[in-house]
Design a protein around this motif. Structure first.
Motif, PDB file in Angstrom:
ATOM      1  N   ASP A   1      38.902  49.075  -8.527  1.00 28.92           N
ATOM      2  CA  ASP A   1      38.474  47.709  -8.841  1.00 28.92           C
ATOM      3  C   ASP A   1      38.264  46.949  -7.531  1.00 28.92           C
ATOM      4  O   ASP A   1      39.219  46.689  -6.807  1.00 28.92           O
ATOM      5  CB  ASP A   1      39.550  47.027  -9.690  1.00 28.92           C
ATOM      6  CG  ASP A   1      39.190  45.588 -10.036  1.00 28.92           C
ATOM      7  OD1 ASP A   1      38.487  44.925  -9.242  1.00 28.92           O
ATOM      8  OD2 ASP A   1      39.627  45.123 -11.095  1.00 28.92           O
ATOM      9  N   PRO A   2      37.002  46.609  -7.208  1.00 28.28           N
ATOM     10  CA  PRO A   2      36.722  45.990  -5.896  1.00 28.28           C
ATOM     11  C   PRO A   2      37.466  44.670  -5.686  1.00 28.28           C
ATOM     12  O   PRO A   2      37.892  44.380  -4.574  1.00 28.28           O
ATOM     13  CB  PRO A   2      35.210  45.756  -5.895  1.00 28.28           C
ATOM     14  CG  PRO A   2      34.671  46.407  -7.108  1.00 28.28           C
ATOM     15  CD  PRO A   2      35.795  46.794  -8.015  1.00 28.28           C
ATOM     16  N   LEU A   3      37.630  43.880  -6.738  1.00 36.78           N
ATOM     17  CA  LEU A   3      38.318  42.595  -6.582  1.00 36.78           C
ATOM     18  C   LEU A   3      39.789  42.804  -6.238  1.00 36.78           C
ATOM     19  O   LEU A   3      40.341  42.158  -5.342  1.00 36.78           O
ATOM     20  CB  LEU A   3      38.202  41.761  -7.870  1.00 36.78           C
ATOM     21  CG  LEU A   3      36.807  41.255  -8.182  1.00 36.78           C
ATOM     22  CD1 LEU A   3      36.759  40.592  -9.543  1.00 36.78           C
ATOM     23  CD2 LEU A   3      36.349  40.277  -7.102  1.00 36.78           C
ATOM     24  N   LEU A   4      40.393  43.722  -6.944  1.00 42.84           N
ATOM     25  CA  LEU A   4      41.792  44.033  -6.698  1.00 42.84           C
ATOM     26  C   LEU A   4      41.953  44.638  -5.309  1.00 42.84           C
ATOM     27  O   LEU A   4      42.881  44.314  -4.572  1.00 42.84           O
ATOM     28  CB  LEU A   4      42.259  45.037  -7.762  1.00 42.84           C
ATOM     29  CG  LEU A   4      43.686  44.917  -8.251  1.00 42.84           C
ATOM     30  CD1 LEU A   4      44.021  43.499  -8.653  1.00 42.84           C
ATOM     31  CD2 LEU A   4      43.898  45.853  -9.439  1.00 42.84           C
ATOM     32  N   ARG A   5      41.026  45.515  -4.960  1.00 46.09           N
ATOM     33  CA  ARG A   5      41.096  46.169  -3.649  1.00 46.09           C
ATOM     34  C   ARG A   5      40.985  45.134  -2.538  1.00 46.09           C
ATOM     35  O   ARG A   5      41.732  45.178  -1.556  1.00 46.09           O
ATOM     36  CB  ARG A   5      39.986  47.218  -3.539  1.00 46.09           C
ATOM     37  CG  ARG A   5      40.231  48.196  -2.403  1.00 46.09           C
ATOM     38  CD  ARG A   5      39.305  49.389  -2.503  1.00 46.09           C
ATOM     39  NE  ARG A   5      37.921  49.034  -2.285  1.00 46.09           N
ATOM     40  CZ  ARG A   5      36.913  49.387  -3.091  1.00 46.09           C
ATOM     41  NH1 ARG A   5      37.121  50.105  -4.161  1.00 46.09           N
ATOM     42  NH2 ARG A   5      35.684  49.037  -2.801  1.00 46.09           N
ATOM     43  N   ASP A   6      40.070  44.186  -2.705  1.00 51.96           N
ATOM     44  CA  ASP A   6      39.925  43.116  -1.706  1.00 51.96           C
ATOM     45  C   ASP A   6      41.201  42.312  -1.567  1.00 51.96           C
ATOM     46  O   ASP A   6      41.635  41.993  -0.464  1.00 51.96           O
ATOM     47  CB  ASP A   6      38.791  42.161  -2.099  1.00 51.96           C
ATOM     48  CG  ASP A   6      37.443  42.645  -1.597  1.00 51.96           C
ATOM     49  OD1 ASP A   6      37.410  43.647  -0.854  1.00 51.96           O
ATOM     50  OD2 ASP A   6      36.428  42.013  -1.935  1.00 51.96           O
ATOM     51  N   ALA A   7      41.799  41.969  -2.703  1.00 52.66           N
ATOM     52  CA  ALA A   7      43.015  41.148  -2.688  1.00 52.66           C
ATOM     53  C   ALA A   7      44.131  41.884  -1.942  1.00 52.66           C
ATOM     54  O   ALA A   7      44.817  41.296  -1.094  1.00 52.66           O
ATOM     55  CB  ALA A   7      43.445  40.826  -4.117  1.00 52.66           C
ATOM     56  N   PHE A   8      44.292  43.157  -2.253  1.00 49.56           N
ATOM     57  CA  PHE A   8      45.330  43.947  -1.580  1.00 49.56           C
ATOM     58  C   PHE A   8      45.038  44.095  -0.093  1.00 49.56           C
ATOM     59  O   PHE A   8      45.934  43.992   0.737  1.00 49.56           O
ATOM     60  CB  PHE A   8      45.444  45.341  -2.209  1.00 49.56           C
ATOM     61  CG  PHE A   8      46.397  45.392  -3.353  1.00 49.56           C
ATOM     62  CD1 PHE A   8      47.749  45.173  -3.163  1.00 49.56           C
ATOM     63  CD2 PHE A   8      45.944  45.667  -4.639  1.00 49.56           C
ATOM     64  CE1 PHE A   8      48.643  45.220  -4.225  1.00 49.56           C
ATOM     65  CE2 PHE A   8      46.827  45.723  -5.705  1.00 49.56           C
ATOM     66  CZ  PHE A   8      48.174  45.501  -5.497  1.00 49.56           C
ATOM     67  N   ARG A   9      43.753  44.341   0.232  1.00 47.88           N
ATOM     68  CA  ARG A   9      43.399  44.532   1.642  1.00 47.88           C
ATOM     69  C   ARG A   9      43.730  43.283   2.453  1.00 47.88           C
ATOM     70  O   ARG A   9      44.324  43.360   3.530  1.00 47.88           O
ATOM     71  CB  ARG A   9      41.908  44.864   1.780  1.00 47.88           C
ATOM     72  CG  ARG A   9      41.468  45.019   3.247  1.00 47.88           C
ATOM     73  CD  ARG A   9      40.009  45.398   3.366  1.00 47.88           C
ATOM     74  NE  ARG A   9      39.116  44.553   2.593  1.00 47.88           N
ATOM     75  CZ  ARG A   9      38.755  43.304   2.950  1.00 47.88           C
ATOM     76  NH1 ARG A   9      39.220  42.767   4.070  1.00 47.88           N
ATOM     77  NH2 ARG A   9      37.940  42.607   2.199  1.00 47.88           N
ATOM     78  N   LEU A  10      43.350  42.107   1.922  1.00 54.87           N
ATOM     79  CA  LEU A  10      43.604  40.855   2.640  1.00 54.87           C
ATOM     80  C   LEU A  10      45.102  40.653   2.850  1.00 54.87           C
ATOM     81  O   LEU A  10      45.554  40.270   3.929  1.00 54.87           O
ATOM     82  CB  LEU A  10      43.015  39.671   1.874  1.00 54.87           C
ATOM     83  CG  LEU A  10      41.480  39.647   1.853  1.00 54.87           C
ATOM     84  CD1 LEU A  10      40.971  38.605   0.873  1.00 54.87           C
ATOM     85  CD2 LEU A  10      40.940  39.385   3.247  1.00 54.87           C
ATOM     86  N   LEU A  11      45.855  40.923   1.803  1.00 54.79           N
ATOM     87  CA  LEU A  11      47.299  40.766   1.865  1.00 54.79           C
ATOM     88  C   LEU A  11      47.903  41.680   2.936  1.00 54.79           C
ATOM     89  O   LEU A  11      48.718  41.257   3.766  1.00 54.79           O
ATOM     90  CB  LEU A  11      47.882  41.118   0.501  1.00 54.79           C
ATOM     91  CG  LEU A  11      49.392  41.058   0.399  1.00 54.79           C
ATOM     92  CD1 LEU A  11      49.807  39.676  -0.053  1.00 54.79           C
ATOM     93  CD2 LEU A  11      49.891  42.095  -0.565  1.00 54.79           C
ATOM     94  N   LEU A  12      47.489  42.936   2.929  1.00 54.43           N
ATOM     95  CA  LEU A  12      48.022  43.913   3.878  1.00 54.43           C
ATOM     96  C   LEU A  12      47.593  43.596   5.306  1.00 54.43           C
ATOM     97  O   LEU A  12      48.387  43.705   6.239  1.00 54.43           O
ATOM     98  CB  LEU A  12      47.579  45.326   3.482  1.00 54.43           C
ATOM     99  CG  LEU A  12      48.192  45.847   2.177  1.00 54.43           C
ATOM    100  CD1 LEU A  12      47.450  47.081   1.684  1.00 54.43           C
ATOM    101  CD2 LEU A  12      49.672  46.154   2.366  1.00 54.43           C
ATOM    102  N   GLU A  13      46.329  43.174   5.454  1.00 55.45           N
ATOM    103  CA  GLU A  13      45.854  42.822   6.802  1.00 55.45           C
ATOM    104  C   GLU A  13      46.591  41.603   7.329  1.00 55.45           C
ATOM    105  O   GLU A  13      46.945  41.545   8.511  1.00 55.45           O
ATOM    106  CB  GLU A  13      44.336  42.602   6.793  1.00 55.45           C
ATOM    107  CG  GLU A  13      43.583  43.915   6.677  1.00 55.45           C
ATOM    108  CD  GLU A  13      42.067  43.754   6.599  1.00 55.45           C
ATOM    109  OE1 GLU A  13      41.371  44.775   6.731  1.00 55.45           O
ATOM    110  OE2 GLU A  13      41.585  42.626   6.407  1.00 55.45           O
TER     111      GLU A  13
END
Length: 124
Positions: A14-26
């Motif tokens: 899920d691109p939206l979920l992936r983006d949210a996780f990526r931002l959080l991790l970064e």
């Protein structure tokens, strides 16, 4: 730990979920490599040599647990902790995750803070 020890492979279709996780991790200082399918995940794992894999089990091309098993069977990634993200939080699902070689298992919807809190112990 250099950036190498802080690379996380994020496998989520899920691109939206992936983006949210990526931002959080970064934001937390991790380097994130993304994959949206099992095939991408296995290629990225071999290439990026991540310190940890966050693996959504509901992938479009193959079951996430198959990906976990393959990561375990490859010498390059056999030691890498795998955190499974699953829509089912049952005991059977957790057992299946552990049998496939996952280190930990978080039920969706995953609380991002919970994931961040557990990363240091998972990264060892």
């Amino acid at each position: 730990l250099g950036m190498k020890g802080r690379t996380i492979l994020l496998v989520e279709d899920d691109p939206l979920l992936r983006d949210a996780f990526r931002l959080l991790l970064e934001d937390a200082g991790y380097h994130v490599v993304e994959a949206g399918t099992a095939a991408e995940a296995l290629a990225a794992a071999a290439d990026a040599r991540p310190a940890l894999v966050v693996l959504d089990l509901g992938l479009p091309d193959r079951p996430g647990l198959e990906v976990a098993r393959e990561l375990r069977q490859s010498a390059a990634t056999a030691h890498v902790p795998v955190v499974a993200l699953t829509g089912r939080a049952s005991a059977a699902e957790r057992r299946a995750c552990l049998e496939a070689g996952c280190t930990a298992h978080l039920a969706k919807p995953v609380d991002p803070r919970e994931l961040l809190r557990r990363l240091p112990e998972l990264l060892g």
